[in-house]
Scaffold this active site. Structure first.
Site, short mmCIF file in Angstrom:
data_model
loop_
_atom_site.label_atom_id
_atom_site.label_comp_id
_atom_site.label_asym_id
_atom_site.label_seq_id
_atom_site.Cartn_x
_atom_site.Cartn_y
_atom_site.Cartn_z
N LYS A 1 0.84 -1.19 0.00
CA LYS A 1 0.00 0.00 0.00
C LYS A 1 0.88 1.25 0.00
O LYS A 1 2.08 1.18 0.26
CB LYS A 1 -0.91 0.00 1.23
CG LYS A 1 -0.17 0.05 2.57
CD LYS A 1 -1.13 0.05 3.73
CE LYS A 1 -0.38 0.14 5.06
NZ LYS A 1 -1.29 0.26 6.20
N TYR B 1 14.48 32.15 3.18
CA TYR B 1 13.31 32.97 3.50
C TYR B 1 13.35 33.46 4.95
O TYR B 1 13.76 32.74 5.87
CB TYR B 1 12.03 32.16 3.28
CG TYR B 1 11.68 31.95 1.82
CD1 TYR B 1 11.36 33.03 1.00
CD2 TYR B 1 11.64 30.67 1.28
CE1 TYR B 1 11.04 32.84 -0.33
CE2 TYR B 1 11.30 30.46 -0.05
CZ TYR B 1 11.01 31.55 -0.85
OH TYR B 1 10.69 31.37 -2.18
#
Length: 809
Positions: free
Chosen positions: A483, A707
């Site tokens: 999965k 940033y």
């Protein structure tokens, strides 16, 4: 080529049954999935993780008529045309046969061992010698007790010499390898930490490895490891190092700005300087081993330097890549001989994602009439859509094969015509020797993508599978979780390997994942964990089996199947024994069983539950309570249903810690992918996330990076920008020094905030340059702990835009 009666004296059988004593044997087989020349194969029923005797019916059905076995309970009347040899130890019998065959080879054999670099030295030596000799080399890393036997079986008088690699991981293994290889010339690469846990001391490890040379007259090695004092006084040594007593004295090694190294040595009073395209210590040492070996073999300094000038880094791993035009590309372009070709073809036929399979094959060095006949035999056994041949000497095969053939004189000619060849919806194996540079073809066929890559080691995944499988009794089935894109590792690429290794079940989270697997040739039973009503049609059309966890879902499914007039559709019942996530509570089972017993549309295949804390010993009492509750619940369910079901509750940590919970089947998840949360298993790392340095800047103290100026520099610094960000799955939580990456084996920290597509690293204290490779997570468990999560999250969050590269070997 041997007859069965001629083999008889060399495997020390206790008894035998020869119905056709003159049957010819060309191949040794041990895996019924890889049988290619059945009428002329001798099958060895090895007892390893799985008992090879259980695959005798499959091998016989495929046409094998000769078997080496150890069990006395074989009913030979079931195999009326088969020949049998009964031996005490099947592997030992194969080794004895390989030992006998090696003794028929009269040309020099070079034996290589050491902690690291064995395969690289072997490949480079073969590459350097093949310009004027026909060289046989053991394929890939076939250096184990089994691998060496298989390698030696391919020896023939067609070759001028052979290079055989030997590897051990614990004491008392080298004696058997030495008896088989019996090298004429020895090479010891180095001694290091590889497999150190198998030896009580470094001295013991050295003496065990050097057993390979106990009958070898000449041994070559780097003097700095001091191997000479462990060798017999009758052994002649030929060494390189920094001392006057070394045969090859290394005067200077200098790293150059161009990304290569200048090496100066002196040999027999002659001083030479040469350049190699490497800067790392391991590669330079491996080059010097090859240099020294060529000197020992009688090559002149000028000839060796000329040869070394063409030496290049080798990608020694068979790689599976996503190609253009919905193709899969298997890139195996670093060597080409019959043994490695067969290994690559076996891998090609494991791939079921496309029906069409194409082979692009270069000429083989030293292809004479005998080797040509063997090559034709190999190719005729393949079910190939087409073969594209590169090299003039392969032209003569065109009229001898029924497969569609295209032929080109050179790689350059193939590249020029590549656009005129229709490649679509197929798996393409590119197999060629180094001098043909078929990697140029691979680059044109592989889909372009983001340069950050996730490398998935399929052989490590296979190793981990066998580690867990070895813990299980033979009657316990194995379900594997694929999965969430196989925990980030891919879908059909991983599923193909699991199907080839005959796991019993696959599990996906959603129906769409199962549909994709079916579209790519996966025919194993597949359980879907989270089905909804919109997925019912896909479940039915793709033969997917849903987990049923509520009355709402099961009633809707019964109604759907009734309209489709479907009977006995397989389902899996989930019981909630304590996770309290999904599933029927125990007091709901009587009502559920009544509903199931009146619905012929469905058939309960398995019943399962999930252990909450099987890896945490503090909750053992709760785990026991879960196991007990589950067993009694299934008993009640079976009593009302009137038939038996398959039971499973053990997850990955349950396999390790709770044998009492094995029941009929277990479910393997994160452990398969190399993450051992309890650190009890010897697992191999499966996934490695890598990127590259885009730019390096020299910045002063006080400058800020990224940033919001969050990366404040407190000293003059070298800052590297790398090509990975939160859009790739590298969490912003790793910013501001929390994250660690590795460059050339040295750890570095992040600086400032993580950007969408990039982030910055402080490389002030390490050797780093632009375009260097960067390992994003040197340790998955450690990295997860740094941001307060688990490795599962890191793995499954790697973005789909990150290119997956699969390699084997």
């Amino acid at each position: 080529m041997y007859t069965l009666v001629s083999i008889l004296p060399h495997i020390h059988s206790k008894r035998h049954l020869l119905r056709n004593a003159e049957q010819l044997i060309y191949d040794l087989a041990y895996d019924s999935r890889k049988i290619r020349n059945a009428p002329h194969s001798l099958f060895f029923a090895l007892k390893n993780v799985r008992d090879g005797h259980t695959f005798i019916p499959d091998a016989y059905h495929k046409g094998v008529r000769a078997f080496v076995v150890s069990r006395d309970d074989i009913d030979t009347t079931l195999y009326p045309e088969a020949n049998f040899f009964w031996v005490k130890d099947v592997l030992k019998a194969m080794q004895e046969l390989a030992r006998y065959h090696r003794r028929q080879f009269r040309k020099p054999i070079i034996g290589i061992t050491g902690s690291n670099g064995k395969t690289m030295v072997k490949e480079w030596l073969a590459q350097l010698l093949q310009e004027d000799k026909k060289v046989y080399q053991s394929p890939k890393s076939y250096n184990s007790q089994l691998g060496v036997a298989l390698s030696l079986w391919n020896l023939s008088e067609d070759y001028d010499c052979a290079i055989i690699e030997a590897g051990i991981s614990q004491p008392d293994e080298m004696d058997q390898l030495e008896e088989m290889i019996h090298p004429d010339i020895g090479i010891m690469t180095n001694i290091g930490v590889a497999h150190a846990e198998g030896f009580a001391s470094k001295t013991l490890k050295i003496t065990e490895k050097l057993k390979l040379f106990k009958h070898t007259r000449d041994v070559i090695f780097p003097s700095r490891y001091g191997f000479g004092k462990y060798l017999s006084s009758e052994t002649r040594t030929f060494t390189f190092g920094e001392h006057d007593v070394d045969d090859v004295r290394v005067l200077r090694i200098e790293e150059r700005k161009e990304g290569n190294s200048s090496i100066q040595v002196i040999y027999r009073k002659e001083k030479v300087t040469f350049t190699v395209p490497f800067v790392d210590k391991a590669s330079i040492e491996n080059v010097l081993i090859c240099f020294t070996t060529l000197l020992f073999l009688g090559y002149s300094l000028n000839a060796i330097i000329h040869k070394l000038g063409r030496l290049r880094p080798l990608e020694m791993r068979l790689q599976l890549k996503t190609g253009r035009y919905n193709c899969s590309i298997i890139d195996d372009t670093y060597s080409n001989d019959l043994a490695s070709l067969q290994i690559a073809l076996d891998f090609l036929h494991q791939q079921q994602q496309h029906k069409k399979k194409t082979l692009i094959l270069s000429d083989m060095d030293g292809l004479n009439d005998h080797l040509e006949a063997k090559l034709l035999s190999v190719l005729r056994q393949q079910n190939l859509h087409r073969i594209i041949m590169v090299g003039k000497s392969l032209h003569r095969l065109q009229d001898k094969l029924d497969t569609l053939l295209l032929s080109f004189d050179s790689t350059e000619e193939l590249v020029r015509n590549l656009g005129n060849i229709a490649f679509e919806n197929e798996t393409i194996l590119i197999k060629g020797s180094r001098r043909y540079h078929l990697e140029d073809v691979s680059k044109l066929l592989v889909a372009k993508s983001h340069e950050t890559v996730l490398e998935i080691n399929l052989s490590a995944l296979e190793h981990n599978l066998q580690m867990y499988r070895s813990m299980l009794p033979p009657n316990v089935k194995l379900m594997v979780m694929v999965k969430a894109f196989s925990y980030g590792s891919g879908s059909y690429e991983v599923a193909n390997l699991l199907q080839f290794n005959k796991v019993d079940y696959l599990t996906v989270a959603f129906a769409d994942e199962g549909v994709e697997l079916r579209q790519h040739g996966i025919d194993l039973p597949i359980m879907v964990l989270s089905p909804d009503e919109q997925a019912f049609e896909s479940l039915l059309s793709s033969q997917l089996e849903p987990e049923i966890y509520s009355f709402r879902i099961i009633k809707a499914l019964i109604d759907f199947l009734r309209i489709r007039k479907q009977k006995a559709f397989s389902i899996h019942i989930k019981i909630d024994t304590g996770m309290h996530r999904l599933g029927f509570l125990p007091d709901e089972l009587e009502e559920l069983a009544t509903l199931l017993s009146t619905a012929p549309e469905i058939k309960v295949k398995t019943v399962f539950s999930h252990l909450v804390s099987s890896g945490n010993r503090q909750h053992d009492d709760f785990t026991i309570q879960q196991i007990t509750m589950f067993s009694s619940s299934v008993d009640k369910l079976e009593a009302i249903l009137g038939y038996k079901v398959v039971r499973h509750i053990a997850n990955t940590s349950g396999i390790v810690n709770w044998p009492s919970a094995y029941m009929d089947m277990v479910r393997l998840g994160i452990g398969l992918y190399g993450v051992d949360m309890n650190k009890k298993m010897t697992l191999e790392k499966v996934s490695e996330l890598k990127t590259t340095i885009t730019q390096i800047k020299e910045l002063p103290a006080g400058a800020t990076v990224g940033y919001d100026r969050k990366g404040l520099l407190h000293r003059p610094s070298r800052i590297a920008t790398v090509k990975i960000g939160y859009a790739d799955g590298y969490s912003r939580r790793f910013g501001e020094g929390v994250g660690e990456m590795s460059i050339n084996g040295q750890r570095v920290r992040t600086v400032g905030s993580i950007c969408m597509d990039m982030c910055m690293l402080d490389v002030t204290d390490v050797a780093a340059q632009e375009l260097d490779e960067v390992v994003v997570f040197p340790d998955w468990i450690e990295a997860a702990a740094r941001i307060g999560t688990i490795p599962y999250e890191l793995l499954v969050n790697i973005a789909a835009r990150v290119k997956r590269i699969y390699f084997y070997g």
